[in-house]
Design a protein around this motif. Structure first.
Motif, mmCIF file in Angstrom:
data_model
loop_
_atom_site.group_PDB
_atom_site.id
_atom_site.type_symbol
_atom_site.label_atom_id
_atom_site.label_comp_id
_atom_site.label_asym_id
_atom_site.label_seq_id
_atom_site.Cartn_x
_atom_site.Cartn_y
_atom_site.Cartn_z
ATOM 1 N N ILE A 393 0.982 -1.284 -0.064
ATOM 2 C CA ILE A 393 0.120 -0.106 0.114
ATOM 3 C C ILE A 393 0.895 1.199 -0.015
ATOM 4 O O ILE A 393 0.192 2.101 -0.670
ATOM 5 C CB ILE A 393 -1.004 0.041 1.115
ATOM 6 N N ASP A 394 1.962 1.232 0.480
ATOM 7 C CA ASP A 394 2.820 2.525 0.711
ATOM 8 C C ASP A 394 3.320 2.709 -0.604
ATOM 9 O O ASP A 394 3.703 4.091 -1.060
ATOM 10 C CB ASP A 394 3.892 2.343 1.519
ATOM 11 N N ASP A 395 3.886 1.935 -1.437
ATOM 12 C CA ASP A 395 4.357 2.073 -2.750
ATOM 13 C C ASP A 395 3.085 2.596 -3.556
ATOM 14 O O ASP A 395 3.334 3.434 -4.359
ATOM 15 C CB ASP A 395 4.639 0.518 -3.469
ATOM 16 N N GLN A 396 1.846 2.039 -3.559
ATOM 17 C CA GLN A 396 0.843 2.837 -4.354
ATOM 18 C C GLN A 396 0.530 4.075 -3.769
ATOM 19 O O GLN A 396 0.291 5.034 -4.608
ATOM 20 C CB GLN A 396 -0.560 1.816 -3.882
ATOM 21 N N ILE A 397 0.662 4.441 -2.756
ATOM 22 C CA ILE A 397 0.206 5.788 -2.255
ATOM 23 C C ILE A 397 1.418 6.797 -2.657
ATOM 24 O O ILE A 397 1.159 7.941 -3.224
ATOM 25 C CB ILE A 397 0.192 6.004 -0.772
ATOM 26 N N ARG A 398 2.703 6.232 -2.771
ATOM 27 C CA ARG A 398 3.757 6.980 -3.223
ATOM 28 C C ARG A 398 3.777 7.291 -4.721
ATOM 29 O O ARG A 398 3.919 8.465 -5.096
ATOM 30 C CB ARG A 398 5.282 6.259 -2.878
ATOM 31 N N ALA A 399 3.046 6.328 -5.357
ATOM 32 C CA ALA A 399 2.857 6.201 -6.846
ATOM 33 C C ALA A 399 1.812 7.383 -7.195
ATOM 34 O O ALA A 399 1.899 8.315 -7.976
ATOM 35 C CB ALA A 399 2.726 4.897 -7.457
ATOM 36 N N TYR A 400 0.805 7.443 -6.411
ATOM 37 C CA TYR A 400 -0.338 8.155 -6.653
ATOM 38 C C TYR A 400 0.158 9.659 -6.284
ATOM 39 O O TYR A 400 -0.463 10.679 -6.960
ATOM 40 C CB TYR A 400 -1.543 7.736 -6.016
ATOM 41 N N GLU A 401 0.900 9.708 -4.969
ATOM 42 C CA GLU A 401 1.228 11.050 -5.037
ATOM 43 C C GLU A 401 2.016 11.845 -5.993
ATOM 44 O O GLU A 401 2.072 12.814 -6.322
ATOM 45 C CB GLU A 401 2.110 11.022 -3.639
ATOM 46 N N SER A 402 3.009 10.945 -6.609
ATOM 47 C CA SER A 402 3.633 11.353 -7.696
ATOM 48 C C SER A 402 2.806 11.687 -8.895
ATOM 49 O O SER A 402 3.009 12.637 -9.546
ATOM 50 C CB SER A 402 4.800 10.282 -8.031
ATOM 51 N N LEU A 403 1.753 10.876 -9.069
ATOM 52 C CA LEU A 403 0.812 11.160 -10.312
ATOM 53 C C LEU A 403 -0.042 12.387 -10.237
ATOM 54 O O LEU A 403 -0.128 13.046 -10.906
ATOM 55 C CB LEU A 403 -0.045 9.872 -10.334
ATOM 56 N N VAL A 404 -0.375 12.594 -8.907
ATOM 57 C CA VAL A 404 -1.092 13.687 -8.553
ATOM 58 C C VAL A 404 -0.402 15.029 -8.804
ATOM 59 O O VAL A 404 -0.823 16.031 -9.512
ATOM 60 C CB VAL A 404 -1.683 13.756 -7.040
ATOM 61 N N GLN A 405 0.808 14.981 -8.414
ATOM 62 C CA GLN A 405 1.722 16.138 -8.768
ATOM 63 C C GLN A 405 2.085 16.306 -10.185
ATOM 64 O O GLN A 405 1.821 17.426 -10.591
ATOM 65 C CB GLN A 405 3.217 15.742 -7.917
ATOM 66 N N SER A 406 1.996 15.109 -10.804
ATOM 67 C CA SER A 406 2.436 15.425 -12.223
ATOM 68 C C SER A 406 1.100 15.883 -12.934
ATOM 69 O O SER A 406 1.424 16.669 -13.880
ATOM 70 C CB SER A 406 2.849 14.069 -12.733
ATOM 71 N N LEU A 407 0.083 15.501 -12.640
ATOM 72 C CA LEU A 407 -1.430 15.761 -13.210
ATOM 73 C C LEU A 407 -1.505 17.278 -12.892
ATOM 74 O O LEU A 407 -2.103 18.064 -13.587
ATOM 75 C CB LEU A 407 -2.456 14.875 -12.841
ATOM 76 N N SER A 408 -1.021 17.698 -11.634
ATOM 77 C CA SER A 408 -1.341 19.222 -11.189
ATOM 78 C C SER A 408 -0.462 20.054 -11.961
ATOM 79 O O SER A 408 -0.986 21.078 -12.592
ATOM 80 C CB SER A 408 -0.893 19.160 -9.636
ATOM 81 N N ASP A 409 0.829 19.533 -12.465
ATOM 82 C CA ASP A 409 1.651 20.261 -13.136
ATOM 83 C C ASP A 409 0.981 20.317 -14.489
ATOM 84 O O ASP A 409 1.157 21.418 -15.281
ATOM 85 C CB ASP A 409 3.123 19.804 -13.199
ATOM 86 N N GLN A 439 -6.833 12.623 -7.635
ATOM 87 C CA GLN A 439 -6.922 12.994 -6.168
ATOM 88 C C GLN A 439 -7.968 12.061 -5.335
ATOM 89 O O GLN A 439 -7.732 11.861 -4.041
ATOM 90 C CB GLN A 439 -7.335 14.515 -6.064
ATOM 91 N N GLN A 440 -9.025 11.620 -5.851
ATOM 92 C CA GLN A 440 -9.990 11.072 -5.173
ATOM 93 C C GLN A 440 -9.480 9.549 -4.917
ATOM 94 O O GLN A 440 -9.471 9.254 -3.664
ATOM 95 C CB GLN A 440 -11.286 10.691 -6.064
ATOM 96 N N GLN A 441 -8.641 9.026 -5.886
ATOM 97 C CA GLN A 441 -8.197 7.750 -5.823
ATOM 98 C C GLN A 441 -7.055 7.786 -4.410
ATOM 99 O O GLN A 441 -6.892 6.847 -3.779
ATOM 100 C CB GLN A 441 -7.311 7.143 -6.907
ATOM 101 N N LEU A 442 -6.213 8.920 -4.660
ATOM 102 C CA LEU A 442 -5.228 8.922 -3.602
ATOM 103 C C LEU A 442 -5.900 8.873 -1.990
ATOM 104 O O LEU A 442 -5.417 8.254 -1.321
ATOM 105 C CB LEU A 442 -4.393 10.287 -3.755
ATOM 106 N N ASN A 443 -6.659 9.940 -1.789
ATOM 107 C CA ASN A 443 -7.674 9.727 -0.584
ATOM 108 C C ASN A 443 -8.176 8.261 -0.577
ATOM 109 O O ASN A 443 -8.020 7.907 0.911
ATOM 110 C CB ASN A 443 -8.754 10.612 -0.904
ATOM 111 N N ASN A 444 -8.820 7.791 -1.309
ATOM 112 C CA ASN A 444 -9.256 6.069 -1.063
ATOM 113 C C ASN A 444 -8.196 5.346 -0.543
ATOM 114 O O ASN A 444 -8.254 4.394 0.102
ATOM 115 C CB ASN A 444 -9.805 5.598 -2.220
ATOM 116 N N LEU A 445 -6.930 5.439 -1.420
ATOM 117 C CA LEU A 445 -5.721 4.680 -0.900
ATOM 118 C C LEU A 445 -5.219 4.919 0.562
ATOM 119 O O LEU A 445 -5.066 3.951 1.212
ATOM 120 C CB LEU A 445 -4.699 5.009 -1.911
ATOM 121 N N ARG A 446 -5.338 6.252 0.883
ATOM 122 C CA ARG A 446 -4.893 6.579 2.341
ATOM 123 C C ARG A 446 -6.015 5.815 3.338
ATOM 124 O O ARG A 446 -5.764 5.341 4.395
ATOM 125 C CB ARG A 446 -5.129 7.952 2.636
ATOM 126 N N LEU A 447 -7.253 5.916 2.946
ATOM 127 C CA LEU A 447 -8.350 5.257 3.539
ATOM 128 C C LEU A 447 -8.090 3.635 3.579
ATOM 129 O O LEU A 447 -8.132 3.204 4.880
ATOM 130 C CB LEU A 447 -9.761 5.538 3.026
#
Length: 464
Positions: A393-409, A439-447
């Protein structure tokens, strides 16, 4: 009479028993937890074992602890489980009392008129009889352990219910915690949806003014309007889901949860403590539901003893001491003492029900063995699944955090290109849509991380 009493007590204490010697079945699972790519945290230590942590040490959020305490007091499912324990305890007391004689006091009076043609004297006569007695009526002496076997069975059933209550309590802790984290996540997604809606409405107003000035095309106006309506739908959907999450918490708590106990979002929640399963899968044998299954197995093992004892004689005793007289006024006078003693033995010669009962008891024990082994296998799978999530799960969260940052840019750059007239508004819409979903999926992964730790605590048996 004194010798009879001594003999009876010796029989009760040292009488034979036909209960088979109990042997715990071998656990049909590996001794070690699974290993592989999914189990990156496979070097489990003994310092943070779930079975050594009380629930309020594992769940560190104080508001969540208060809601769980409310559930302990008010949850109706837990209350029913506690009542089942009390009922099983009462039934055990009833069965255990069968080992001891019941002493009763009885009194009776009778008057009877005999007509002359039935009387020995040729005259009509009236007879009277009065008596008061105290004693034991039809007490089965447990020579062959039938009653003791049934008492042992009732005891194991009571202990099984007690363990089932502990399992229900642990499940309730997990359910409340998961509902609490789910509410927090949906509140987070609701705030995200509102922020997105606000941004889309501002963009729509800007594009509409540009369209009215002839700068913007009509298709870009409709595309902007589509994003506004999509964001509105998300706000309405998460508003509904948050209300339903609150209803779930109220049901689990057994009463309405006050607003000050509810989390404002996922960021305000204190995460549960990290835990380890320990080195050996033997820890599963301490799970309340598996302990309950083993007590049920022991109960059916004791039932075989009762079924075997049914092949042997049943011996019962009736003993009464009292006074009797033909006149009520002389009932307690001198010379009115009376007593009676009777024993009875019944030996089954041919009774197909006895044989059928014995065969049924053996089959029921085999069923209990299969249920016990299945419970262990199910528990092992539940722990293995939770460990697989924990290891990835931590790898998934880190990947989505990076994805959110890239999509934000990407969204920021696409909007800049659109504002400068280099690119169409479609690129902005695609970037914004992808960002919102990520962003929604990142919140769901943290849940998922929080709820999986809670599940792991439950399936390991917790410390409760």
């Amino acid at each position: 009479m004194k010798k009879l009493l001594i003999f009876t007590l010796i029989t009760l204490l040292f009488g034979c028993s036909f209960i088979p010697e109990y042997q715990r079945p071998e656990a049909p699972v590996p001794k070690e937890w699974p290993k592989g790519d999914a189990y990156q945290d496979s070097k489990y230590d003994e310092s943070s074992k779930a079975t050594e942590l009380k629930w309020n040490e594992f769940l560190q959020d104080q508001n969540l602890q208060k809601i769980i305490e409310m559930a302990f007091k008010n949850n109706r499912d837990l209350r029913l489980s506690a009542l089942n324990v009390e009922r099983a305890r009462a039934y055990y007391g009833i069965q255990r009392a069968e080992l001891l004689p019941a002493v009763d006091v009885s009194a009776s009076g009778q008057r009877q008129r005999v007509p002359a043609d039935l009387s020995n004297t040729g005259k009509a006569e009236t007879f009277s009889e009065y008596n008061v007695s105290i004693g034991i009526i039809s007490w089965e002496i447990d020579f062959f352990g039938r009653i003791r076997s049934l008492t042992k069975m009732a005891l194991e059933e009571y202990l099984a219910q007690e363990s089932s209550y502990r399992a229900a309590r642990l499940s309730l802790i997990s359910a409340v915690a998961t509902a609490y984290y789910t509410y927090a996540t949906d509140r987070e997604n609701l705030m995200l949806s509102k922020d997105t809606l606000k941004t889309q409405e501002e963009n729509y107003i800007l594009i509409k003014s540009q369209y009215e000035s002839g700068i913007m095309s009509e298709i870009d106006l409709h595309r902007a309007r589509t994003q506004v309506e999509t964001a509105k739908e998300a706000v309405a959907r998460y508003t509904q889901v948050v209300a339903q999450d609150k209803n779930t918490l109220d049901l689990l708590a057994g009463e309405p949860v006050t607003e000050e106990l509810l989390p404002q979002g996922l960021q305000s929640v204190v995460a549960p403590k990290d835990i380890s399963p320990g080195l050996s899968s033997d820890v599963l044998l301490k799970r309340p539901d598996i302990i309950a299954a083993e007590h049920t197995l022991k109960a059916y093992n004791a039932q075989i003893g009762a079924a075997r004892a049914a092949f042997f004689p049943t011996i019962s005793l009736t003993t009464l001491f009292g006074t009797a007289s033909d006149q009520l006024s002389n009932l307690f006078g001198g010379g009115s003492r009376a007593w009676s003693w009777q024993s009875q033995g019944i030996m089954p010669i041919f009774d197909a029900r006895v044989w059928a009962g014995y065969r049924a008891s053996k089959v029921e024990r085999e069923i209990a063995v299969a249920n016990y082994e299945r419970a262990i296998q199910t528990a092992f799978k539940e722990v293995a699944d939770a460990l697989a999530v924990k290891g990835t799960i931590d790898d998934q969260i880190r990947a989505y955090e990076s994805l959110v940052q890239s999509l934000s840019d990407t969204y920021r750059l696409a909007k800049m290109r659109y504002d400068e007239g280099i690119d169409s508004y479609l690129s902005v819409l695609d970037a914004q849509r992808a960002l919102f979903q990520a962003q929604q999926q990142l919140n769901n992964l943290r849940l998922f991380k929080h709820s999986n730790l809670t599940t792991l605590y439950k399936v390991l048996g917790g410390g409760d």
